[in-house]
Design a protein around this motif. Structure first.
Motif, PDB file in Angstrom:
ATOM      1  N   THR A   1     -10.101  11.651 -27.188  1.00  0.00           N
ATOM      2  CA  THR A   1      -9.882  11.482 -25.587  1.00  0.00           C
ATOM      3  C   THR A   1      -8.641  10.211 -25.939  1.00  0.00           C
ATOM      4  O   THR A   1      -7.831  10.310 -27.048  1.00  0.00           O
ATOM      5  CB  THR A   1     -11.437  11.113 -26.059  1.00  0.00           C
ATOM      6  OG1 THR A   1     -10.959   9.967 -26.667  1.00  0.00           O
ATOM      7  CG2 THR A   1     -12.284  11.908 -26.359  1.00  0.00           C
ATOM      8  N   ALA A   2      -9.117   9.762 -25.061  1.00  0.00           N
ATOM      9  CA  ALA A   2      -8.258   9.332 -24.806  1.00  0.00           C
ATOM     10  C   ALA A   2      -8.493   7.568 -24.912  1.00  0.00           C
ATOM     11  O   ALA A   2      -8.426   6.405 -24.582  1.00  0.00           O
ATOM     12  CB  ALA A   2      -7.697   9.011 -23.058  1.00  0.00           C
ATOM     13  N   GLY A   3      -9.763   7.613 -26.253  1.00  0.00           N
ATOM     14  CA  GLY A   3     -11.114   6.287 -25.474  1.00  0.00           C
ATOM     15  C   GLY A   3     -11.711   5.317 -25.661  1.00  0.00           C
ATOM     16  O   GLY A   3     -13.090   4.910 -25.878  1.00  0.00           O
ATOM     17  N   TRP A   4     -12.490   6.311 -24.362  1.00  0.00           N
ATOM     18  CA  TRP A   4     -13.013   6.421 -23.663  1.00  0.00           C
ATOM     19  C   TRP A   4     -14.012   7.370 -23.512  1.00  0.00           C
ATOM     20  O   TRP A   4     -13.652   8.440 -23.273  1.00  0.00           O
ATOM     21  CB  TRP A   4     -12.969   5.385 -22.524  1.00  0.00           C
ATOM     22  CG  TRP A   4     -12.370   4.531 -22.172  1.00  0.00           C
ATOM     23  CD1 TRP A   4     -11.416   3.449 -23.067  1.00  0.00           C
ATOM     24  CD2 TRP A   4     -12.959   3.230 -22.137  1.00  0.00           C
ATOM     25  NE1 TRP A   4     -10.576   2.355 -22.589  1.00  0.00           N
ATOM     26  CE2 TRP A   4     -12.514   2.027 -21.777  1.00  0.00           C
ATOM     27  CE3 TRP A   4     -14.628   2.925 -20.987  1.00  0.00           C
ATOM     28  CZ2 TRP A   4     -12.681   0.358 -21.240  1.00  0.00           C
ATOM     29  CZ3 TRP A   4     -14.744   1.603 -21.136  1.00  0.00           C
ATOM     30  CH2 TRP A   4     -13.598   0.897 -21.208  1.00  0.00           C
ATOM     31  N   VAL A   5     -15.343   7.619 -24.021  1.00  0.00           N
ATOM     32  CA  VAL A   5     -16.492   8.677 -24.159  1.00  0.00           C
ATOM     33  C   VAL A   5     -17.463   8.847 -23.307  1.00  0.00           C
ATOM     34  O   VAL A   5     -18.340   7.930 -23.492  1.00  0.00           O
ATOM     35  CB  VAL A   5     -16.726   9.272 -25.424  1.00  0.00           C
ATOM     36  CG1 VAL A   5     -17.838  10.238 -25.634  1.00  0.00           C
ATOM     37  CG2 VAL A   5     -15.092   9.368 -25.928  1.00  0.00           C
ATOM     38  N   LEU A   6     -17.627   9.414 -22.348  1.00  0.00           N
ATOM     39  CA  LEU A   6     -18.744   8.994 -21.188  1.00  0.00           C
ATOM     40  C   LEU A   6     -20.276   9.298 -22.138  1.00  0.00           C
ATOM     41  O   LEU A   6     -20.231  10.283 -22.673  1.00  0.00           O
ATOM     42  CB  LEU A   6     -18.787  10.297 -20.247  1.00  0.00           C
ATOM     43  CG  LEU A   6     -20.175  10.243 -19.158  1.00  0.00           C
ATOM     44  CD1 LEU A   6     -20.022   8.662 -18.814  1.00  0.00           C
ATOM     45  CD2 LEU A   6     -19.934  10.980 -18.075  1.00  0.00           C
ATOM     46  N   LYS A   7     -20.639   8.872 -22.056  1.00  0.00           N
ATOM     47  CA  LYS A   7     -22.342   8.858 -22.281  1.00  0.00           C
ATOM     48  C   LYS A   7     -23.708  10.052 -22.392  1.00  0.00           C
ATOM     49  O   LYS A   7     -22.593  10.530 -20.671  1.00  0.00           O
ATOM     50  CB  LYS A   7     -23.168   7.281 -22.401  1.00  0.00           C
ATOM     51  CG  LYS A   7     -22.817   5.960 -22.878  1.00  0.00           C
ATOM     52  CD  LYS A   7     -23.548   4.948 -22.443  1.00  0.00           C
ATOM     53  CE  LYS A   7     -23.411   3.540 -23.716  1.00  0.00           C
ATOM     54  NZ  LYS A   7     -24.468   2.827 -23.281  1.00  0.00           N
ATOM     55  N   PRO A   8     -24.144  10.578 -22.570  1.00  0.00           N
ATOM     56  CA  PRO A   8     -24.737  11.806 -22.839  1.00  0.00           C
ATOM     57  C   PRO A   8     -25.348  10.990 -21.494  1.00  0.00           C
ATOM     58  O   PRO A   8     -25.642  10.332 -20.961  1.00  0.00           O
ATOM     59  CB  PRO A   8     -25.570  11.329 -23.716  1.00  0.00           C
ATOM     60  CG  PRO A   8     -25.012  11.798 -25.224  1.00  0.00           C
ATOM     61  CD  PRO A   8     -24.386   9.969 -24.607  1.00  0.00           C
ATOM     62  N   GLU A   9     -26.030  11.962 -20.368  1.00  0.00           N
ATOM     63  CA  GLU A   9     -26.288  11.567 -19.418  1.00  0.00           C
ATOM     64  C   GLU A   9     -27.437  10.988 -19.261  1.00  0.00           C
ATOM     65  O   GLU A   9     -27.674   9.981 -18.226  1.00  0.00           O
ATOM     66  CB  GLU A   9     -26.665  12.721 -18.471  1.00  0.00           C
ATOM     67  CG  GLU A   9     -27.400  12.850 -16.905  1.00  0.00           C
ATOM     68  CD  GLU A   9     -27.845  13.862 -16.108  1.00  0.00           C
ATOM     69  OE1 GLU A   9     -28.466  14.008 -15.386  1.00  0.00           O
ATOM     70  OE2 GLU A   9     -27.855  15.082 -17.323  1.00  0.00           O
TER      71      GLU A   9
END
Length: 623
Positions: free
Chosen positions: A504-512
């Motif tokens: 990834t680019a260091g930011w991961v979207l949280k689970p919904e």
């Protein structure tokens, strides 16, 4: 405060601690831990296979060929889609499906067991993401006696880190004003102050004798007796206006320890040059400010000078009121540097009061620090409580010009989750692992609700002098966006960080269920849980590097240990978590048999886990 024991010092030494390494900038992008290595093609390729591997691969190829007919385009596409879950473009590597191309597929890195990370959805407000974060970024080794180096910043930024920490202290003032102020302080201070200075000198002398070099001098404290008159205007440190080397500038170091220092200017320049070396997503610079107002002005000057065009120093929407600024979306902040700094409070200072159970102890003087040479509340001032007897000596206040740079990350002293500051859209609370666990145990629902909409940062406790790490998954599962880790150490904590951010680019979207739009109230009901049966078959290993302490391959005994990091029952219901997140060991552990070579043959041994409960796809990790 007693000096650290010889045993502690030895444990903290990189030469005796194989998990503690000197951070180097060269080829840092191939070093695991931050996620970028999984995206670097060279880190995933193998030049050739030994005979053991080739034999196993030939057997596997024959099994696959019988089932899918790889030499046909249809069979090849079916195998890639069904078993490999790989993109159709991988068929170009396999070509006509021969064994040689089958082997090339795995040596190229395309056959990696980890599927490629999905492209990040940047349409959400930035509080809806987990962020790859570093603690005490400037250090190259342990927390007590290692050097501060710009190479440490280069290293983590090239590895994908998106939140770096900078502890800033006053630079050395000109010698004439320094000596005159010391003389004035001696004249006006009582005998008690003289004893304190004597004790500080004795402490530094003991540490010098123990570690062979001078300790970094702590900042001057306000005398307990009558304060000296303020220095004349011409003696004060003026804001930086030139490149004159005679003017004092802020420095970066770990206070009250033997760690070496570097200039704040060097750090600003390095961040400018490497901020977006591995990612175009925003970089957060977390400032821990210990400097005087005059030197804070220099900090502002330097940040604007070096980060011009990248620094977010004003809200993206100028029409918003200062206390109602909304968090922007991730895509709105591409190639931007965001400053996290304590926000100026215009409220009157309250009378001294006893700390609540959720407050950290009062700020400690150098004489009250623990054996590590630092306070147990670490270096983060946002968690400092109040004394039950007298207010602690006042810390330098953050000037308004510096505080304003924290446009979207304003640090506030944590008093609880129901205070007015807890509803300011751009606030951030920084809590040590111990305090955060207390909040989890006393008010888990409010903690989870807060972290769906507002920022929280967790950092290792100050007693981790060897740069060991907390267990990040426990804090991610509480919704904490910024879990700061010691990237100097290669341990289970950093391995889990690699698992979260790989590719990834260091930011991961949280689970919904963890986002601001979700109605979930606890981790237990915010995300779907499953039972898991997992089996992993191990073929062989090749060319495993010998550990530093080994020189004979016959004495090397490699094996593979598999750990599952799964949500504990207590995490979802607000009960005390066993170990409090202090250990980063997995809950389920198994290992293969041991070999005696750098090219082990594991004989297709299978490691199995049956009936594992509370598994979530996004927040369960295999190590």
């Amino acid at each position: 405060m007693a000096a650290p024991s010889t045993k502690d010092a030895k444990a903290a030494s990189p030469t005796t601690d194989p998990k503690l390494g000197i951070l180097k900038a060269e080829k840092a992008e191939l070093q695991a831990g931050g996620g970028s290595a999984a995206d670097a093609q060279k880190a995933r390729t193998v030049e050739s296979l030994n005979s053991t591997f080739s034999t196993y691969l030939k057997t596997l190829y024959e099994d696959v060929e019988k089932k899918y007919k790889l030499e046909s385009k249809e069979g090849l596409a079916e195998w890639l889609a069904d078993e490999q879950q790989a993109p159709a473009v991988d068929a170009e590597i396999l070509k006509e499906g021969s064994f040689s191309h089958f082997a090339n597929y795995f040596t190229s890195g395309a056959g990696n067991a980890m599927k490629p990370a999905e492209a990040v959805d940047g349409s959400w407000p930035i509080s809806n993401y987990f962020i790859s974060s570093s603690h005490n970024t400037y250090l190259t080794g342990n927390q007590l006696a290692s050097a501060a180096s710009v190479d440490a910043y280069k290293n983590v930024l090239k590895r994908g880190c998106r939140c770096v920490e900078v502890d800033v202290w006053d630079g050395e003032p000109p010698s004439d004003s320094d000596s005159s102020s010391d003389e004035e302080a001696q004249k006006t201070s009582g005998s008690g102050e003289k004893e304190v200075k004597k004790e500080k000198k004795s402490l530094r002398k003991r540490l010098e004798l123990r570690f062979g070099r001078k300790a970094s001098p702590p900042p001057k404290e306000t005398p307990k007796a009558t304060s000296p008159p303020p220095p004349a205007v011409e003696q004060r440190i003026a804001p930086w206006r030139s490149n004159s080397s005679s003017r004092a500038e802020p420095r970066v170091l770990h206070g009250y320890t033997l760690t070496k220092e570097m200039s704040f200017r060097e750090v600003c320049q390095t961040i400018r040059d490497y901020a977006f070396a591995s990612s175009n997503l925003p970089l957060i610079v977390s400032l821990e400010v210990h400097t005087s107002p005059e030197q804070q002005e220099i900090m502002v000057e330097l940040m604007k000078e070096y980060w011009g065009g990248m620094l977010v120093d004003l809200p993206l929407d100028p029409s918003e009121a200062s206390d109602q600024i909304k968090l922007p979306t991730l895509k709105d902040l591409e190639n931007k540097i965001l400053v996290k700094v304590k926000r100026v409070s215009h409220e009157p200072v309250a009378a001294a009061a006893k700390p609540t159970t959720l407050q950290a102890p009062a700020e400690l003087t150098p004489q009250q620090t623990n054996q590590s040479g630092q306070s147990e509340i670490s270096s983060d001032s946002d968690e400092v409580g109040t004394s039950s007897e007298k207010p602690p000596p006042p810390k330098p206040k953050v000037i308004e010009a510096l505080s304003k740079l924290g446009v979207y990350f304003g640090g506030y002293h944590y008093k609880g989750l129901d205070g007015p500051e807890a509803n300011i859209p751009t606030h951030v609370f920084s809590l040590s692992e111990k305090t955060l666990m207390e909040v989890h145990e006393t008010n888990p629902t409010a903690l989870f609700k807060h972290n769906k909409n507002f920022f929280m940062r967790a950092y290792p406790k100050g007693l981790r002098v060897t740069s060991s790490n907390l267990n990040p998954t426990i804090f991610w599962r509480q919704g904490v966006q910024i879990v700061a880790l010691n990237w100097q150490r290669w341990d289970g904590g950093m391995m889990q960080n690699e698992a979260m951010f790989a590719g990834t680019a260091g930011w991961v979207l949280k689970p919904e269920g963890y986002r601001g739009t979700s109605s979930g109230t606890t981790p237990k009901d915010a995300i779907e849980h499953h039972n898991l049966d997992l089996s992993i078959e191990f073929l062989a290993g090749q060319d495993i590097p010998l550990p530093p302490e080994e020189d004979d391959p016959k004495d090397f005994k490699p094996y593979i240990k598999v750990e599952l990091h799964v949500e504990k029952l207590e995490e979802g219901v607000g009960e005390p978590i066993p170990g409090g997140g202090a250990s980063n060991k997995g809950d389920y552990k198994k290992k293969t048999r041991t070999a005696r070579t750098t090219n082990p043959d594991f004989g297709r041994e299978i490691v199995e886990f049956k009936g594992v409960k509370r598994v979530t796809e996004e927040l369960t990790f295999v190590r």
